[in-house]
Scaffold this motif. Structure first.
Motif, mmCIF file in Angstrom:
data_model
loop_
_atom_site.group_PDB
_atom_site.id
_atom_site.type_symbol
_atom_site.label_atom_id
_atom_site.label_comp_id
_atom_site.label_asym_id
_atom_site.label_seq_id
_atom_site.Cartn_x
_atom_site.Cartn_y
_atom_site.Cartn_z
ATOM 1 N N PHE A 107 0.820 -1.216 0.000
ATOM 2 C CA PHE A 107 0.000 0.000 0.000
ATOM 3 C C PHE A 107 0.852 1.264 0.000
ATOM 4 N N GLU A 108 2.070 1.148 0.537
ATOM 5 C CA GLU A 108 2.972 2.294 0.496
ATOM 6 C C GLU A 108 3.316 2.636 -0.962
ATOM 7 N N LYS A 109 3.536 1.577 -1.785
ATOM 8 C CA LYS A 109 3.817 1.799 -3.207
ATOM 9 C C LYS A 109 2.580 2.334 -3.922
ATOM 10 N N TYR A 110 1.438 1.858 -3.516
ATOM 11 C CA TYR A 110 0.171 2.339 -4.081
ATOM 12 C C TYR A 110 0.033 3.839 -3.822
ATOM 13 N N ARG A 111 0.328 4.253 -2.572
ATOM 14 C CA ARG A 111 0.204 5.679 -2.234
ATOM 15 C C ARG A 111 1.240 6.516 -2.985
ATOM 16 N N CYS A 147 -6.050 -6.361 -4.481
ATOM 17 C CA CYS A 147 -5.938 -7.618 -3.733
ATOM 18 C C CYS A 147 -4.491 -8.076 -3.619
ATOM 19 N N GLY A 148 -3.633 -7.599 -4.544
ATOM 20 C CA GLY A 148 -2.218 -7.978 -4.496
ATOM 21 C C GLY A 148 -1.878 -9.218 -5.309
ATOM 22 N N ALA A 149 -2.865 -9.806 -5.992
ATOM 23 C CA ALA A 149 -2.608 -11.040 -6.750
ATOM 24 C C ALA A 149 -1.600 -10.817 -7.871
ATOM 25 N N CYS A 150 -1.678 -9.658 -8.548
ATOM 26 C CA CYS A 150 -0.751 -9.417 -9.664
ATOM 27 C C CYS A 150 0.667 -9.212 -9.152
ATOM 28 N N THR A 151 0.825 -8.314 -8.182
ATOM 29 C CA THR A 151 2.163 -7.989 -7.699
ATOM 30 C C THR A 151 2.867 -9.214 -7.128
ATOM 31 N N THR A 152 2.120 -10.072 -6.400
ATOM 32 C CA THR A 152 2.777 -11.229 -5.789
ATOM 33 C C THR A 152 2.892 -12.414 -6.740
ATOM 34 N N SER A 153 2.461 -12.242 -8.005
ATOM 35 C CA SER A 153 2.708 -13.296 -8.987
ATOM 36 C C SER A 153 3.849 -12.889 -9.908
ATOM 37 N N CYS A 154 4.390 -11.686 -9.665
ATOM 38 C CA CYS A 154 5.374 -11.098 -10.575
ATOM 39 C C CYS A 154 6.815 -11.481 -10.184
ATOM 40 N N GLY A 165 5.829 -2.459 -8.762
ATOM 41 C CA GLY A 165 4.857 -3.541 -8.913
ATOM 42 C C GLY A 165 3.657 -3.210 -9.771
ATOM 43 N N PRO A 166 3.068 -4.257 -10.396
ATOM 44 C CA PRO A 166 1.958 -4.057 -11.328
ATOM 45 C C PRO A 166 0.741 -3.347 -10.720
ATOM 46 N N ALA A 167 0.395 -3.646 -9.477
ATOM 47 C CA ALA A 167 -0.823 -3.051 -8.910
ATOM 48 C C ALA A 167 -0.712 -1.531 -8.837
ATOM 49 N N ALA A 168 0.440 -1.030 -8.391
ATOM 50 C CA ALA A 168 0.623 0.424 -8.293
ATOM 51 C C ALA A 168 0.614 1.051 -9.686
ATOM 52 N N ILE A 169 1.191 0.358 -10.669
ATOM 53 C CA ILE A 169 1.223 0.903 -12.035
ATOM 54 C C ILE A 169 -0.196 0.976 -12.603
ATOM 55 N N ILE A 220 0.775 -1.557 -18.301
ATOM 56 C CA ILE A 220 2.177 -1.209 -18.048
ATOM 57 C C ILE A 220 2.833 -0.767 -19.355
ATOM 58 N N GLY A 221 2.535 -1.485 -20.438
ATOM 59 C CA GLY A 221 3.078 -1.139 -21.753
ATOM 60 C C GLY A 221 2.653 0.257 -22.184
ATOM 61 N N GLU A 222 1.409 0.624 -21.868
ATOM 62 C CA GLU A 222 0.921 1.958 -22.242
ATOM 63 C C GLU A 222 1.643 3.045 -21.452
#
Lengths: 232, 126
Positions: A107-111, A147-154, A165-169, A220-222
């Protein structure tokens, strides 16, 4: 149907190592994994710990590693998981207990990407109008439930916890491509840093993991393209 | 845990590296396939000898072709290896050592290859 849940258990106050708890239970094929976890907690072992809130796939509390893939426990049915189901906490976060992980860094990265509307122009008399086309530009990334599923699968995140991480992006993308927002430059500066979007190696795990079906790698590509065309 | 990490300034280096990988990748796809076709499909090791190379290098075209391919391929590979080190070698000392070795070796071969391509004096057999 009879199912066996193999759950990775860990209580840092008692255990030196994580261990596998096995629970045999009777369930309906149309039960969700969350129902099975609840059954274990309520009738077999009350010490089992996990997060869940709405139980309807929208609060993003119960993302976990189910049979080796990230998913929401409230969104997968037992009939799609086989008779022995392995359940582990999401990878890359510190485990607080059992399936409960510390998401503070997440959540720190999200902020950090300023996930809120930024504008300098004075408030109009009525609402800030937006065309349907402009709204569609970021439709996909409005669906994130953090939910964090993307970031923790990366794998890039597993290798480097500083990677934003993907979620923040995804959540930065939601505002970068919003025609009403004026914080684009600030966010692009954050995402253009060494630990920003360039750590993405287009592995696509995030796309498979997202329970909301967001095309994370495309988002992310965009952002990468926006950074590129800002310079040229 | 570092959490959100240190705020590093945006230098643009990673952006240019990313762009270079894409452009060199596309160019190499054609150049390397062309090289493969000429050296291994149209000709074979029976035909390729000193004379073959000397004849090719008598014209600036093949020198330029090889020089461009050398630079693109070596730098493309070098940047790929750099990425791996930055992702997976987290110990400060080992990372510095790996990167330094990579750069020294990479630029040594780049210089050596360029020297050969640019200074080779073909003596064509009569």
């Amino acid at each position: 149907m009879k199912v066996t849940l193999r759950i990775k258990r860990f209580n840092p106050e008692k255990d030196s190592q994580p261990w596998w708890g096995e629970y045999l239970l009777e369930a309906e094929p149309t039960d969700r994994l969350l129902d099975a976890l609840n059954h274990v907690k309520w009738y077999l072992d009350g010490t089992l710990t996990y997060r869940r809130s709405c139980a309807h796939g929208i609060c993003g509390s119960d993302a976990m590693l189910i049979n080796g893939a990230n998913a929401l426990a409230c969104k997968v049915l037992l009939k799609n998981l086989g008779s022995t189901i392995t359940v582990e906490p999401m990878r890359g976060f510190k485990v607080i207990k059992d399936l409960l992980v510390d998401m503070e860094a997440f959540f720190e990265k999200y902020r950090k990407v300023k996930p809120y509307f930024i504008t300098q122009t004075p408030e109009p008399e009525k609402e800030r109008l937006q065309s349907i086309k402009d709204r569609e530009r970021f439709e996909d990334t409005t669906k994130c439930i953090l939910c964090g599923a993307c970031t923790t699968s990366c794998p890039s995140f597993w290798a480097n916890e500083d990677y934003i991480g993907p979620a923040a992006i995804v959540n930065a993308h939601r505002f970068i491509f919003d025609s009403r927002d004026e914080g684009r430059e600030e966010r692009l500066n954050i995402l253009g840093a060494a630990d920003g979007v360039w750590r993405c190696r287009t592995i696509f795990n995030c796309v498979e993991a997202c329970p909301r079906g967001i095309n994370v790698t495309r988002a992310i590509g965009e952002v990468k393209k926006a950074l590129l065309f800002r310079r040229f | 845990m570092n959490g959100a990490g240190r705020a590093r300034p945006e230098s643009g280096l990673e952006l240019y590296a990313w762009l270079f990988m894409r452009i060199s990748g596309v160019v190499l796809l054609f150049m390397a396939l062309g090289h493969l076709a000429i050296m291994h499909l149209l000709n074979n090791i029976e035909v390729i000898n000193y004379n073959f190379v000397a004849q090719r290098y008598a014209t600036p075209f093949w020198r330029t072709y090889d020089l461009v391919m050398l630079w693109l391929a070596l730098l493309h590979g070098l940047n790929g290896a750099r990425t791996l080190v930055e992702d997976y070698v987290s110990a400060q000392g080992w990372r510095a050592f790996s990167l330094a070795s990579l750069y020294v070796l990479g630029f040594f071969f780049l210089a050596l290859g360029s020297l050969v391509i640019l200074t080779f004096q073909p003596v064509t057999a009569p």
